[in-house]
Design a protein around this motif. Sequence first.
Motif, PDB file in Angstrom:
ATOM      1  N   HIS A  35      -9.174  -5.719  -5.032  1.00  0.00           N
ATOM      2  CA  HIS A  35     -10.097  -4.615  -5.279  1.00  0.00           C
ATOM      3  C   HIS A  35      -9.338  -3.297  -5.214  1.00  0.00           C
ATOM      4  CE1 HIS A  35     -13.453  -1.796  -4.646  1.00  0.00           C
ATOM      5  NE2 HIS A  35     -14.203  -2.729  -5.210  1.00  0.00           N
ATOM      6  N   LYS A  36      -9.768  -2.330  -5.997  1.00  0.00           N
ATOM      7  CA  LYS A  36      -9.087  -1.038  -6.053  1.00  0.00           C
ATOM      8  C   LYS A  36      -8.951  -0.400  -4.684  1.00  0.00           C
ATOM      9  CE  LYS A  36      -9.232   3.488  -8.330  1.00  0.00           C
ATOM     10  NZ  LYS A  36      -9.971   4.365  -9.272  1.00  0.00           N
ATOM     11  N   SER A  37      -9.975  -0.511  -3.848  1.00  0.00           N
ATOM     12  CA  SER A  37      -9.935   0.118  -2.522  1.00  0.00           C
ATOM     13  C   SER A  37      -8.871  -0.496  -1.623  1.00  0.00           C
ATOM     14  CB  SER A  37     -11.304   0.005  -1.841  1.00  0.00           C
ATOM     15  OG  SER A  37     -11.652  -1.356  -1.631  1.00  0.00           O
ATOM     16  N   TYR A  41       1.178   3.355 -10.685  1.00  0.00           N
ATOM     17  CA  TYR A  41      -0.134   3.433 -10.053  1.00  0.00           C
ATOM     18  C   TYR A  41       0.035   3.483  -8.536  1.00  0.00           C
ATOM     19  CZ  TYR A  41      -1.887   1.850 -14.600  1.00  0.00           C
ATOM     20  OH  TYR A  41      -2.174   1.729 -15.935  1.00  0.00           O
ATOM     21  N   GLY A  42      -0.251   4.631  -7.941  1.00  0.00           N
ATOM     22  CA  GLY A  42      -0.309   4.767  -6.495  1.00  0.00           C
ATOM     23  C   GLY A  42       1.033   4.669  -5.788  1.00  0.00           C
ATOM     24  N   PRO A  66      -1.410  -7.052  -8.672  1.00  0.00           N
ATOM     25  CA  PRO A  66      -2.386  -6.064  -8.189  1.00  0.00           C
ATOM     26  C   PRO A  66      -3.786  -6.259  -8.752  1.00  0.00           C
ATOM     27  CG  PRO A  66      -0.878  -5.073  -9.783  1.00  0.00           C
ATOM     28  CD  PRO A  66      -0.327  -6.428  -9.461  1.00  0.00           C
ATOM     29  N   ALA A  67      -3.890  -6.837  -9.934  1.00  0.00           N
ATOM     30  CA  ALA A  67      -5.206  -6.988 -10.557  1.00  0.00           C
ATOM     31  C   ALA A  67      -6.122  -7.920  -9.768  1.00  0.00           C
ATOM     32  CB  ALA A  67      -5.049  -7.512 -11.987  1.00  0.00           C
ATOM     33  N   ASN A  96       0.816  -1.214   0.000  1.00  0.00           N
ATOM     34  CA  ASN A  96       0.000   0.000   0.000  1.00  0.00           C
ATOM     35  C   ASN A  96       0.846   1.258   0.000  1.00  0.00           C
ATOM     36  OD1 ASN A  96      -1.395  -2.272   1.603  1.00  0.00           O
ATOM     37  ND2 ASN A  96      -3.098  -0.995   0.930  1.00  0.00           N
ATOM     38  N   ARG A 103      -5.907  -1.283  -2.685  1.00  0.00           N
ATOM     39  CA  ARG A 103      -4.599  -0.924  -3.213  1.00  0.00           C
ATOM     40  C   ARG A 103      -4.199   0.494  -2.808  1.00  0.00           C
ATOM     41  NH1 ARG A 103      -6.657  -3.324  -8.369  1.00  0.00           N
ATOM     42  NH2 ARG A 103      -6.709  -1.222  -9.245  1.00  0.00           N
ATOM     43  N   GLN A 104      -4.914   1.071  -1.862  1.00  0.00           N
ATOM     44  CA  GLN A 104      -4.623   2.426  -1.395  1.00  0.00           C
ATOM     45  C   GLN A 104      -4.030   2.381   0.014  1.00  0.00           C
ATOM     46  OE1 GLN A 104      -8.312   4.540  -1.645  1.00  0.00           O
ATOM     47  NE2 GLN A 104      -8.525   4.262  -3.844  1.00  0.00           N
TER      48      GLN A 104
END
Length: 584
Positions: A275-277, A172-173, A271-272, A149, A279-280
């Motif tokens: 869920h997107k949430s 990404y992030g 990462p795929a 994260n 990965r933060q």
Amino acid sequence: MVFSLFAARLVQLQGVDPGQYAAMAAAAGTRTLTLPAQRGEIFDRFGEPLADSVEGRAVIANPAETTDDAPAVAAFLARELGVDYTTTLRKLRVKGSQFQYIARHVPATKADDVLAAAKAQSDDVDGFKGLFTQRDPIRIYPAHDVAANVLGFVGEPSKKADVEAGRTYQAYGGLEEAFNKALSGKDGEERYEFGAGDTRLPLGNNTTVAPVDGQDITTTIDRDLQWYAQRTLRQAVIGAKARSGIAIVMDTQTGELLTLADYPTFDAEDPASAHKSDRQARSLNLAYEPGSVEKVLTMAALLDEGKVTPRTKLLVPGQLDRQDRPIKDHWEHGLIKLTLAGVLAKSSNIGTVLAADRFGSGELRSYLEKFGLGAVSGVGLGGETRGSIPEGPAWTSQVGDRIAFGQSLSVNAVQMAAAVNTIANGGVRVDPTLIRGEATRDDGTRVGTDVSTTRRVVSEEAARQTTKMMQLVVDPEDGVAPAAQVPGYSVAGKTGTAQRVGTCVVDGVKQGCYDGTVTVSFAGFAPAENPRFTVYVALQAPTVAGAGGGATAGPVFSKIMGQALQRYSVPESTAPGKKYPVEW
């Protein structure tokens, strides 16, 4: 005559017969290749790799030579590289092109094997023509989900211009995105002429601009402690049937963040699958009401202003009726006599509000800002929430009451950890940092330990008194969180249980409201007499019966703090000093 003989001899030494060269040049073209820069590595505080790059290849096709055998070549590449047949077939037939990426970031040995196999796939003596490779590093994350994260991840370029320009990655992030320019370096370029059979012309016009590799970044993260914190947090979140959790370890004196643990998290190698949430970095991106941990700040501010002492006597009723709603405590009681220290030890909302009535207009808000609430922490990651502190007309007397015990304002976890750490550090706030040394974000902001700042928020004496009051919180006789104790060490801490804001529908209109769930947390530092680490744990929306800051977050704090103290060989505490009275 001598010159002619010399020129002829030079051609021979080049290994090219003039007649052959003429034939090659007849079919010549010019090719421009991107020479990818090596992406900078990301290390933990001890030099252990968190993100690294290894040798890879891009498999490339020259449609001028692959068009005739395109169906067979596409089938072969789809089988060997796992690429889409239809997309590959289209690339192999692009008119007017001599360069098409077929696959990026292929392991070097695999790419070499595929090209060797391609030469044996056709009746032609040379096999499939028009395929070649170039260096294309592969990004890896050796520890998979550890600090994922914080790190973010990289993927294939998605923008057409980036693809055509041969850009190596899209970030990404996390650190990968925030410091993408520094990590990326600058790609080089090679331009050369080639002839039939995709043969480079040795006497052609060839130029090379070498790449400039990216900068390495060293973080303050302790990879092994981060691993432990993540596993401990995972167990707690699952056990409490909570939505998510956060665990932070901060070096008390330097502000360095040794862990920023999240759960659920993701595997940066895959990462795929998450869920997107997930990965933060919730420790920075999630805003929530802190609850009673904020009472530490209220008490420290009152002590600093000289409005109270730890022995200040308060008559605390079972319910305090204020303008818009009654204020209650987490336990049923009648009129009780508590000292200020007892109010903190028992975590009394009512007692806190009665003490906070001594603040003048704007005083508490000013202190909260000095503690760092309402402002980004500046650790360097993107997407950080500032949280919010009501101001102006929004700060009513009712709102002020609730803010005193940690409701009606919002924070992120790093802000809260740094605020509590201010007490541990003798009243001096030190910026939380994630980068060792200095690094520059893509937006030009310089961050890191070399540029961090400090400021005094409360006096050393106010911090000392607050610390002694916080020690009562884990006291088995007087406090509400004995489960947060760490064997062998004195702990100063504070529990938190706060209502969570969700979405409700009122008269057909969506609006924010308390949704019936809670945030439970525990913040503290140890050894209390000479703090080495501050640890903050928060779990969102636990659903097991009896969940609370002391019962649910306290044990997580104890395990992580204990591991940190042992890992860094911190001496055990001496005999505890005299305690403040909790009642009068």
